[in-house]
Write an enzyme that holds these catalytic residues in place. Sequence first.
Site, PDB file in Angstrom:
ATOM      1  N   SER A  79       3.994   2.119   8.405  1.00 27.86           N
ATOM      2  CA  SER A  79       3.764   1.148   7.342  1.00 27.86           C
ATOM      3  C   SER A  79       5.059   0.918   6.567  1.00 27.86           C
ATOM      4  O   SER A  79       5.693   1.865   6.108  1.00 27.86           O
ATOM      5  CB  SER A  79       2.684   1.649   6.379  1.00 27.86           C
ATOM      6  OG  SER A  79       1.430   1.678   7.004  1.00 27.86           O
ATOM      7  N   ASP A  87       1.299  -7.761   2.183  1.00 25.76           N
ATOM      8  CA  ASP A  87       1.435  -6.321   1.989  1.00 25.76           C
ATOM      9  C   ASP A  87       2.905  -5.919   1.829  1.00 25.76           C
ATOM     10  O   ASP A  87       3.537  -5.419   2.765  1.00 25.76           O
ATOM     11  CB  ASP A  87       0.801  -5.589   3.171  1.00 25.76           C
ATOM     12  CG  ASP A  87       0.436  -4.148   2.852  1.00 25.76           C
ATOM     13  OD1 ASP A  87       0.957  -3.619   1.856  1.00 25.76           O
ATOM     14  OD2 ASP A  87      -0.363  -3.559   3.597  1.00 25.76           O
ATOM     15  N   HIS A 118       0.823  -1.212   0.000  1.00 29.71           N
ATOM     16  CA  HIS A 118       0.000   0.000   0.000  1.00 29.71           C
ATOM     17  C   HIS A 118       0.853   1.258   0.000  1.00 29.71           C
ATOM     18  O   HIS A 118       0.389   2.322  -0.409  1.00 29.71           O
ATOM     19  CB  HIS A 118      -1.021  -0.013   1.152  1.00 29.71           C
ATOM     20  CG  HIS A 118      -0.482   0.210   2.519  1.00 29.71           C
ATOM     21  ND1 HIS A 118      -0.188  -0.813   3.395  1.00 29.71           N
ATOM     22  CD2 HIS A 118      -0.201   1.354   3.195  1.00 29.71           C
ATOM     23  CE1 HIS A 118       0.232  -0.321   4.541  1.00 29.71           C
ATOM     24  NE2 HIS A 118       0.239   0.996   4.450  1.00 29.71           N
TER      25      HIS A 118
END
Length: 704
Positions: A640, A221, A84
């Site tokens: 992240s 991810d 992402h």
Amino acid sequence: MKRITLIFALAPLFVLTSHADEGMWTLMDLPQAVYERMAEEGYDMSYGSLYNDSDAIYKAVVNFGDYCTGVVVSADGLLFTNHHCGFESIRANSTVEHDYMLNGFCAQSYADELPNEDLFVSFMIAQKDVTPLVEEYDFRSLDFDKQEEVLSIIEDMEDKRIKAICPNLRAEMLPYYEGNRYYVDIYEDFRDVRLVFAIPKSMGKFGGETDNWMWPRQTCDFSVFRIYADPETNGPSEYKATNVPYRPKVWAHVSLQGYKEGDYAMTIGYPGGTERYLSSFGIKEMRDAENTPRWQTREVKQDVMLRHMRQDEAVRIKYDSKYANSANYWKNAIGMNKCIDSLGIVSLKENYEAAIRAYVDSTGYLKGELDFALLDSLYQKRAVAARGMTLFYETFSTDELSKRARKYTRGGMEVRGDESNKKKQYVMFDDNSDTYDIPTDKEILAALLKNYAEKADTAYLPAFFETINTTYGGDYDRYASDIYSKSILMKSGAKIRDDKKTTADIGVVYGLDLTETYGKILEDYRAESNLIDEQERHLCAAKMRMEQDMPHYSDANFTLRMSYGQVGGYDQYGTPSGYYTTPQSLVAKMKQADSNYEYFAEPIMHELFSADDFGKYADATTGTLNLCFLTNNDITGGNSGSPVFDAHNRLIGLAFDGNWESLSADIFFEDRLARCICVDIRYVLYMIDKWGKAERLINEINPE
């Protein structure tokens, strides 16, 4: 358990039973007591291996694009981050014919690795405390605008000093501890960052918004990039075809050894922002004036986006990243408000503030300066403007026309044409038609205008709403259609001149009205902000003085931080959560795709994860391929892509999410519930190897 720090110091209020240690610690001044606690929990490396040594592990970690974190994993500048985080770069390189979001991408050689305009990574070189320099200017006595001006001067001064030593470095100065301290962070920026590997969206976003912020997770991810450098200096360079892979001094060693429950885990990354020192009054403002209008407004625009994305693949490519970014904090805002209320955070803070008030009264520290009644009244006065600020931003920062209208009317666009003749000068918007779809944007604008009219305070309604009511009979769709079709701001290649015709343009009038309204909101918001900031700074100072025998960390501000903890699950509504997920759980969800499209995966994925043997990627403890795992590391947005290291500084995973129960963590770390969700590095390698057939990357990474 022994607590290293308590941002809310709530130990007297309830018994803590987990082994989580909250804290997003700066490494430059990591307290010795914190390191000793890390060692007690299993960390097996020296203090210097974190920051001071020439091969300190922080040197492998980067700020990715100024919104995420990444980690270098090879001697040739290979970089891991989340899928992402790389999503916009993957989207920007995609077309209907070559849809890398949908189908994935694997570069077969250096020559095939794809450049990304505007993407950069930053290595933090050093950090230093410049509080004495800031205090020389006595800037806190200045009004809001002057404070910003003074801080800008000091930052520029530091930047020039650093550039005199090394032109490739830059300085960034930020407040810490609610403005009680100021640090300068020194960075080296690399602007040639190329896409190397991306898995299909079906796996990189597996579970979509259904599973976002949820556990259990099976999302793979990750994405892979490479840093390129000048071939002569190995230093930063703008993109050039002749640049070569960067040769870092330090990179993370990728481990196949895995982990078991209770093992030490550490993240190093760039958490975006927390407000754990925030007063109870500030938390109420966050809940009511920020989170509530944010999720309500985003829900309106996301409904329009999603409908158009499902109808047209070209539209989906343009809006996939926008939708994902919007939806992420739509759900976050909802979850955070639920946590604030269910955990009773406002009451807990009020109780703790009573203890601080008693401390101030008994010691005299900041007596007459820290005033809780004043702070309460200031927040009440700012409430309408604070809500107006959120509504304005969420409404007028999505569709292309609104963004252009605000940019043009604020000024500052590049002036082109004859410098000696003002009548021949103009500004022009670059062609970015590949990033938006006019029918979609028109409907978004109409829906948001209607929502704004219903939700905003009447004092903050731009003048064009009167035009909508009188000229258009309240028809927002017709107004949005007219403004998109008639305004010069949306004419491709149009030369926009500063003349009467432009001033009367429907889009320019719209922008001028927005600028005027925003100025009014900002003026009202700032009227109380200086005093609020001063009181919040005093509150933080009083807290740290009252707990002066404890180490404290500053709130996150997207600077390099370390957190530590252990691998492990939690009590999930009376049921053990488990601490890892398996291929079997992934396949079971894939089989639900007919009822939930966010669980769709291609047949090859069913095949890969139905295997009986996962070879060297299988975990020795569980006997299968661990997909995602939990730790109790303290993270937030910006983390992240943060590397998850084991006790020997070896890379075992990438942080990518938090659980639903942790959504209040930006203001309150509930250590019994807050968990960091990580993708196992062996899951990453399995996909690179078995789906991507990218043997060259596996050999380059050389996992052990």
